[in-house]
Motif scaffolding. Structure first.
Motif, PDB file in Angstrom:
ATOM      1  N   LEU A 214       0.835  -1.206   0.000  1.00 32.92           N
ATOM      2  CA  LEU A 214       0.000   0.000   0.000  1.00 32.92           C
ATOM      3  C   LEU A 214       0.866   1.250   0.000  1.00 32.92           C
ATOM      4  O   LEU A 214       0.629   2.184  -0.782  1.00 32.92           O
ATOM      5  CB  LEU A 214      -0.935  -0.003   1.209  1.00 32.92           C
ATOM      6  N   LEU A 215       1.871   1.256   0.868  1.00 32.33           N
ATOM      7  CA  LEU A 215       2.807   2.394   0.914  1.00 32.33           C
ATOM      8  C   LEU A 215       3.510   2.563  -0.434  1.00 32.33           C
ATOM      9  O   LEU A 215       3.676   3.688  -0.921  1.00 32.33           O
ATOM     10  CB  LEU A 215       3.842   2.187   2.027  1.00 32.33           C
ATOM     11  N   GLY A 216       3.929   1.452  -1.023  1.00 29.84           N
ATOM     12  CA  GLY A 216       4.605   1.501  -2.316  1.00 29.84           C
ATOM     13  C   GLY A 216       3.704   2.038  -3.407  1.00 29.84           C
ATOM     14  O   GLY A 216       4.115   2.862  -4.232  1.00 29.84           O
ATOM     15  N   GLY A 217       2.453   1.575  -3.418  1.00 27.38           N
ATOM     16  CA  GLY A 217       1.498   2.058  -4.415  1.00 27.38           C
ATOM     17  C   GLY A 217       1.263   3.551  -4.301  1.00 27.38           C
ATOM     18  O   GLY A 217       1.278   4.273  -5.308  1.00 27.38           O
ATOM     19  N   LEU A 218       1.063   4.016  -3.078  1.00 31.95           N
ATOM     20  CA  LEU A 218       0.849   5.450  -2.856  1.00 31.95           C
ATOM     21  C   LEU A 218       2.085   6.257  -3.252  1.00 31.95           C
ATOM     22  O   LEU A 218       1.970   7.346  -3.835  1.00 31.95           O
ATOM     23  CB  LEU A 218       0.505   5.715  -1.385  1.00 31.95           C
ATOM     24  N   ALA A 219       3.259   5.722  -2.943  1.00 31.75           N
ATOM     25  CA  ALA A 219       4.507   6.421  -3.278  1.00 31.75           C
ATOM     26  C   ALA A 219       4.697   6.519  -4.790  1.00 31.75           C
ATOM     27  O   ALA A 219       5.123   7.556  -5.304  1.00 31.75           O
ATOM     28  CB  ALA A 219       5.692   5.702  -2.635  1.00 31.75           C
ATOM     29  N   PHE A 220       4.373   5.449  -5.506  1.00 33.15           N
ATOM     30  CA  PHE A 220       4.480   5.477  -6.970  1.00 33.15           C
ATOM     31  C   PHE A 220       3.502   6.470  -7.577  1.00 33.15           C
ATOM     32  O   PHE A 220       3.852   7.227  -8.495  1.00 33.15           O
ATOM     33  CB  PHE A 220       4.237   4.082  -7.556  1.00 33.15           C
ATOM     34  N   VAL A 221       2.273   6.495  -7.064  1.00 33.47           N
ATOM     35  CA  VAL A 221       1.278   7.456  -7.568  1.00 33.47           C
ATOM     36  C   VAL A 221       1.752   8.878  -7.344  1.00 33.47           C
ATOM     37  O   VAL A 221       1.662   9.738  -8.235  1.00 33.47           O
ATOM     38  CB  VAL A 221      -0.089   7.215  -6.895  1.00 33.47           C
ATOM     39  N   GLN A 222       2.280   9.141  -6.141  1.00 33.76           N
ATOM     40  CA  GLN A 222       2.792  10.480  -5.839  1.00 33.76           C
ATOM     41  C   GLN A 222       3.963  10.840  -6.751  1.00 33.76           C
ATOM     42  O   GLN A 222       4.063  11.982  -7.233  1.00 33.76           O
ATOM     43  CB  GLN A 222       3.234  10.538  -4.369  1.00 33.76           C
ATOM     44  N   TYR A 223       4.820   9.881  -7.026  1.00 35.88           N
ATOM     45  CA  TYR A 223       5.966  10.114  -7.912  1.00 35.88           C
ATOM     46  C   TYR A 223       5.513  10.472  -9.316  1.00 35.88           C
ATOM     47  O   TYR A 223       5.999  11.438  -9.909  1.00 35.88           O
ATOM     48  CB  TYR A 223       6.859   8.874  -7.937  1.00 35.88           C
ATOM     49  N   PHE A 224       4.553   9.712  -9.841  1.00 38.63           N
ATOM     50  CA  PHE A 224       4.067   9.988 -11.195  1.00 38.63           C
ATOM     51  C   PHE A 224       3.343  11.333 -11.264  1.00 38.63           C
ATOM     52  O   PHE A 224       3.433  12.042 -12.275  1.00 38.63           O
ATOM     53  CB  PHE A 224       3.156   8.859 -11.682  1.00 38.63           C
ATOM     54  N   ASN A 228       4.332  14.700 -13.588  1.00 40.73           N
ATOM     55  CA  ASN A 228       3.320  15.063 -14.589  1.00 40.73           C
ATOM     56  C   ASN A 228       3.005  13.896 -15.524  1.00 40.73           C
ATOM     57  O   ASN A 228       2.827  14.094 -16.731  1.00 40.73           O
ATOM     58  CB  ASN A 228       3.769  16.264 -15.414  1.00 40.73           C
ATOM     59  N   LEU A 229       2.957  12.702 -14.968  1.00 40.58           N
ATOM     60  CA  LEU A 229       2.700  11.502 -15.763  1.00 40.58           C
ATOM     61  C   LEU A 229       1.380  10.870 -15.311  1.00 40.58           C
ATOM     62  O   LEU A 229       1.351   9.759 -14.759  1.00 40.58           O
ATOM     63  CB  LEU A 229       3.855  10.497 -15.606  1.00 40.58           C
ATOM     64  N   SER A 230       0.302  11.584 -15.547  1.00 37.93           N
ATOM     65  CA  SER A 230      -1.005  11.092 -15.086  1.00 37.93           C
ATOM     66  C   SER A 230      -1.395   9.783 -15.768  1.00 37.93           C
ATOM     67  O   SER A 230      -2.028   8.912 -15.154  1.00 37.93           O
ATOM     68  CB  SER A 230      -2.085  12.153 -15.329  1.00 37.93           C
ATOM     69  N   SER A 231      -1.033   9.630 -17.040  1.00 36.18           N
ATOM     70  CA  SER A 231      -1.364   8.380 -17.736  1.00 36.18           C
ATOM     71  C   SER A 231      -0.665   7.184 -17.109  1.00 36.18           C
ATOM     72  O   SER A 231      -1.187   6.062 -17.103  1.00 36.18           O
ATOM     73  CB  SER A 231      -0.993   8.482 -19.215  1.00 36.18           C
ATOM     74  N   ALA A 232       0.539   7.426 -16.553  1.00 37.40           N
ATOM     75  CA  ALA A 232       1.291   6.349 -15.916  1.00 37.40           C
ATOM     76  C   ALA A 232       0.596   5.858 -14.649  1.00 37.40           C
ATOM     77  O   ALA A 232       0.711   4.687 -14.288  1.00 37.40           O
ATOM     78  CB  ALA A 232       2.709   6.807 -15.592  1.00 37.40           C
TER      79      ALA A 232
END
Length: 289
Positions: A214-224, A228-232
């Motif tokens: 969960l932490l990893g998923g949230l961190a990846f979303v924040q990174y993208f 400025n990589l909303s599609s990612a």
């Protein structure tokens, strides 16, 4: 001297599960030198990782299933020499990519030896081994790949554009690492290795992994979002669906029948699904990021 069983213990196909870090680094480097990228892949996935696998197998002397081998054959001294030969070849070829990359390959190899060798055996310390595997198979390997691709030196690795995604890989590995130990409690206890999964217990291992995922998923979303990589973001969430689905199903099955489902086969399917999903996602990111 190098028997068939020794080659099997190198577990070269197992390198597929470690390829997401390579692909993520490839997706973040500004300009890709194809020659360097090919050599990085060869050195890591065909030489360095197999060397580490073989070295680990030699000192563990497992009698039951291990990652990549359902029925491991008895190890011989030839396996030790074969793993060292592969490590030497990894170092030799690393000279093609510069001194910094060579040094990082050397450090990775020595740490993997310290992880397994009875004189040090980091593997028997639950939290040290967890942090060591998470950092060196994640962030450190990401930096090693990035340096191999670019040859830009240590100063470049200190930039946030590099170390932030590098740390993201470690977050995912810190969650998945205990799951790779979950079916090996009996073997590990026999050797005196108190792994993190043993400390956490079966249910605790799943809960611990879920928190880190969960932490990893949230961190990846924040990174993208920051890039400025909303599609990612949507591509990443879509890629994670089968991983989360299988993880949830596995947990439910384990609650019903732990003796049957805390198994090598179930753990390997977790590896296959997560590695395939991440590999495909990072290929997409490299092409569209």
């Amino acid at each position: 001297m190098f028997k068939k069983s020794s080659w099997e213990h190198l577990r070269i196909p197992f390198s597929f599960y470690l390829m997401p870090v390579f692909l993520f680094a490839l997706a973040t480097v500004p300009e890709v030198d194809t020659f360097r990228a090919i050599w990085v892949w060869v050195i890591l996935h065909l030489l360095l990782y197999p060397s580490s696998n073989g070295y680990n197998s030699y000192f563990d002397k497992d009698e039951k299933s291990i990652g990549g081998l359902k029925n491991p054959k008895k190890v011989t001294k030839g396996l030790y020499y074969l793993s060292q030969t592969f490590f030497f070849l990894a170092l030799l070829l690393s000279t093609l990519l510069g001194p910094v990359f060579l040094f990082m390959v050397l450090v990775y190899g020595l740490v993997s030896m310290a992880y397994s060798h009875p004189a040090i055996r980091l593997k028997k310390y639950p939290f040290i081994s967890w942090l060591t595997a998470g950092f060196f198979q994640g962030a450190f390997t990401f930096g090693m790949c990035y340096e191999g691709f670019s040859g830009s030196g240590l100063a470049e690795l200190a930039q946030k554009e590099v170390w932030i995604p590098a740390m993201l890989t470690s977050v995912l590995l810190l969650g998945s690492y205990p799951l790779t130990q979950i079916y090996q409690h009996e073997e590990d206890l026999k050797r005196g290795d108190i792994t993190l999964s043993i400390k956490l217990g079966i249910t605790g291992t799943f809960g611990f992994a879920a928190i880190w995922f969960l932490l990893g998923g949230l961190a990846f979303v924040q990174y993208f979002m920051s890039m400025n990589l909303s599609s990612a973001i949507w591509a990443f969430l879509f890629a994670m669906l089968p991983v989360v689905g299988y993880f949830s199903l596995w947990f439910l099955l384990v609650q019903k029948n732990p003796q049957k489902y805390v198994s090598h086969q179930m753990a390997m399917w977790m590896n296959k699904i997560s590695a395939t999903a991440l590999n495909l996602f990072f290929i997409y990111l490299a092409m569209h990021g």
